[in-house]
Design an enzyme around this catalytic site. Structure first.
Site, mmCIF file in Angstrom:
data_model
loop_
_atom_site.group_PDB
_atom_site.id
_atom_site.type_symbol
_atom_site.label_atom_id
_atom_site.label_comp_id
_atom_site.label_asym_id
_atom_site.label_seq_id
_atom_site.Cartn_x
_atom_site.Cartn_y
_atom_site.Cartn_z
ATOM 1 C CB SER A 142 23.787 -34.939 14.875
ATOM 2 O OG SER A 142 24.659 -35.427 16.177
ATOM 3 C CG ASP A 201 24.685 -30.444 22.486
ATOM 4 O OD1 ASP A 201 25.783 -31.080 22.504
ATOM 5 O OD2 ASP A 201 24.021 -30.230 21.535
ATOM 6 C CG HIS A 236 25.537 -31.508 18.518
ATOM 7 N ND1 HIS A 236 24.630 -32.168 19.624
ATOM 8 C CD2 HIS A 236 25.418 -32.137 17.448
ATOM 9 C CE1 HIS A 236 24.442 -33.295 18.955
ATOM 10 N NE2 HIS A 236 25.069 -33.560 17.767
#
Length: 601
Positions: free
Chosen positions: A323, A566, A569
């Site tokens: 990702s 998160d 990312h």
């Protein structure tokens, strides 16, 4: 009687016609001879006098365009009697007066000489009017170019003098004695000598130019060389940039605040996944978008979307990995889509609008006939299932088999691989009854050794299946995470971070897995460019979505939102845009190298 009357002389005389005719002819011959001699003597005296006059009188013409002194004297005499007539030598030399120009200026024009004539002085005519158009060169920067302008003298002769006039931009003119193909000529690259070339024809400075007293002290060699250098000024700057980039370590540098960033307006790109769309999810601070990466040894060129679209025309650019590569893939699509005129001609091949959950995606740029694709393969090797002793299936990771989608992208023009984050999860980090080769499942295998075997499998596949003459292969390194107070699944946080790390001593240790990767890359046959972004991302603890990762929170997330963050990312626009600027620099360097290799061959 009629015949006799016919030959009777006027005024009377003898009747013998023949005798009369003879006497008349003799008399006429004598008269003719005396007149001729008198005319010849007179002409000789006049010619001698005129020759002596010219011999002892200095010539008023200072010529910079005639090839020899004899031609110069002839031109002076000719113009003395015919002041309004264009001489052959003038017409012959006007087409040679072409100055070097800068090929990188868009509006460069060459104006050919159209009417170089000697003008007789007319007191009723304004002195400001000069009936000549000497060859001039203008560019978009309006550089002053010295020109030679004929100025009428009192003696009705053309005296060529240098002028300090700055020539304004004019449209290109076509002469009557040149073809249409001469309107605009492309200047070939010069070797910075005095002999520049236009379409292969040397431009040599006029030999008589140095005789002009007004140019005394001017080094003609340096003067002409400086003009020749102007044409290569733009190309030299680009070459210097490329040479500096090729000697530079892109990944040793710092983040610098730059208000001209981000590369695209926040909220302008609809394809950004909710997970990366921090502004839409309510993040209040925006300074994290205002940083550019600056290597210590060079300056990365700002990513020009239009230029990169041309570099990618007709190609397939593929991202393969986890990702974090999806993060980079979305960033590039947003940058390029922002530079396309008709955005309706940029679309996902299968009409998808969400980019999580599928094995692959492909964005098509129709006007440029290229695609930017993503293949989900978080380990780069195959996730597998094996029957358990109890008859159930258990998940394993085949360290000896490359990902299933590999045949779909092995012929792509540019392939960007990555892996790393999934190797930190429970199953991979513990390595118990999980790693498999052939039919054998290891009871326990160290994660670093498992990673080495997986990357070795990937490297062998690249060497065996990817054509290095067609495809460019890059491997993007590990992207740093910034969980504080726990890991990604145990309450780690980064929501309070709003500025990058400014002291290198707070950076983390270089990941051992990336050292393993570097050893594998060195032993591969095919060249692979390693985008070592680990250090540059380690500074950016401020760039993660943290708690701004989604809009609709679950009941559990509402109770304790700080537990669900998160910090792996990146927000978009943000840090992955800098990765794509490095990719852009890599493509520019390769194009530059390829052109130079073609010239040498």
């Amino acid at each position: 009687m009629a015949d006799t009357t016919k030959y009777v002389p006027i005024g009377g005389g003898t009747t013998n016609g023949n005798l009369h005719k003879l006497d008349f002819k003799n008399i006429f011959t004598i008269l003719k001879t005396k007149t001729t001699l008198a005319f010849v003597y007179a002409f000789m005296l006049v010619f001698i006098a005129f020759t002596l006059f010219l011999a002892f009188s200095p010539s008023p013409t200072i010529s910079t365009t005639t090839p020899s002194s004899s031609t110069s004297q002839f031109s002076s005499i000719f113009s003395y009697f015919f002041p309004n007539t264009t001489t052959f030598s003038q017409l012959n030399n006007t087409t040679d007066l072409v100055h070097p120009f800068d090929p990188f200026q868009n509006n460069t024009s060459i104006t050919r000489s159209t009417n170089v004539t000697s003008q007789s002085h007319n007191p009723n005519t304004s002195e400001k009017t000069i009936n000549s158009n000497i060859t001039t060169v203008q560019n978009s920067s309006h550089d002053a170019v010295p020109v030679q302008s004929p100025i009428p003298s009192k003696n009705n002769t053309s005296i060529t003098k240098p002028t300090s006039q700055i020539v304004k931009k004019q449209p290109s003119l076509v002469t009557n004695h040149t073809s249409n193909s001469d309107e605009t000529k492309v200047m070939k690259n010069s070797n910075q000598t005095t002999n520049a070339t236009v379409e292969g024809v040397p431009i040599v400075p006029n030999k008589n130019l140095s005789s002009d007293s007004s140019l005394k002290g001017v080094d003609l060699h340096n003067y002409t060389a400086s003009l020749a250098r102007k044409q290569n000024n733009g190309s030299n700057k680009y070459a210097e940039l490329m040479e500096s980039l090729m000697k530079c370590d892109f990944f040793d540098g710092e983040w610098i605040k730059d208000d001209s960033y981000p590369l695209y307006k926040p909220g302008s790109c609809s394809i950004i996944d909710e997970q990366f769309n921090c502004i839409r999810n309510g993040r209040p601070d925006k300074d994290y978008q205002k940083y550019k990466w600056k290597p210590k040894g060079c300056s990365l060129p700002r990513l020009d979307g239009h230029r990169m679209l041309d570099l990618l025309r007709g190609k397939r650019l593929v991202f393969v990995g986890d990702s974090l590569n999806r993060n980079m893939w979305e960033s590039l699509i947003c940058i390029l889509k922002n530079s396309v005129k008709d955005k309706k001609k940029v679309y996902e091949a299968n009409g998808r609008v969400h980019f999580r959950g599928e094995a692959s995606y492909s964005f098509v740029f129709k006007d440029y006939k290229f695609s930017v694709e993503l293949f989900v393969s978080p380990f780069l090797v195959q996730e597998w299932e094996m029957p358990d002793k109890n008859g159930t299936k258990k998940e394993t990771l085949r360290l000896d088999l490359v990902g299933r989608s590999s045949d779909q992208y092995k012929d792509a023009d540019i392939i960007v691989f990555n892996t790393g984050h999934w190797w930190t999860h429970d199953k991979t980090s513990k390595g118990k009854d999980y790693y498999q080769e052939g039919s054998h499942v290891y009871d326990e295998l160290n994660v670093l050794e498992a990673f080495r075997r997986a990357i070795t499998t990937w490297g062998r596949w690249v060497d065996a299946n990817v054509n290095p003459t067609k495809s460019i292969v890059l491997f993007r390194g590990y992207s740093a995470s910034h969980f504080s107070g726990g890991q990604w699944n145990s309450g780690g946080q980064c929501d309070h971070e709003t500025a990058p790390i400014d002291n290198e001593k707070y950076l983390t240790e270089y990941p051992p897995k990336m050292r393993v990767l570097e050893k594998v890359l060195k032993n591969m046959k095919n060249p692979v460019s390693y985008l070592n972004i680990t250090r540059m991302t380690d500074f950016r603890k401020d760039g993660h979505p943290s708690i701004y990762r989604k809009q609709n929170l679950s009941p559990e997330e509402r109770k304790s939102p700080l537990r669900f963050q998160d910090c792996s990312h990146w927000c978009l626009p943000g840090v992955p845009d800098a990765w794509n600027e490095i990719l852009y620099a890599e493509l520019l360097m390769r194009e530059y190298r390829d052109k130079h290799q073609q010239k040498r061959s």
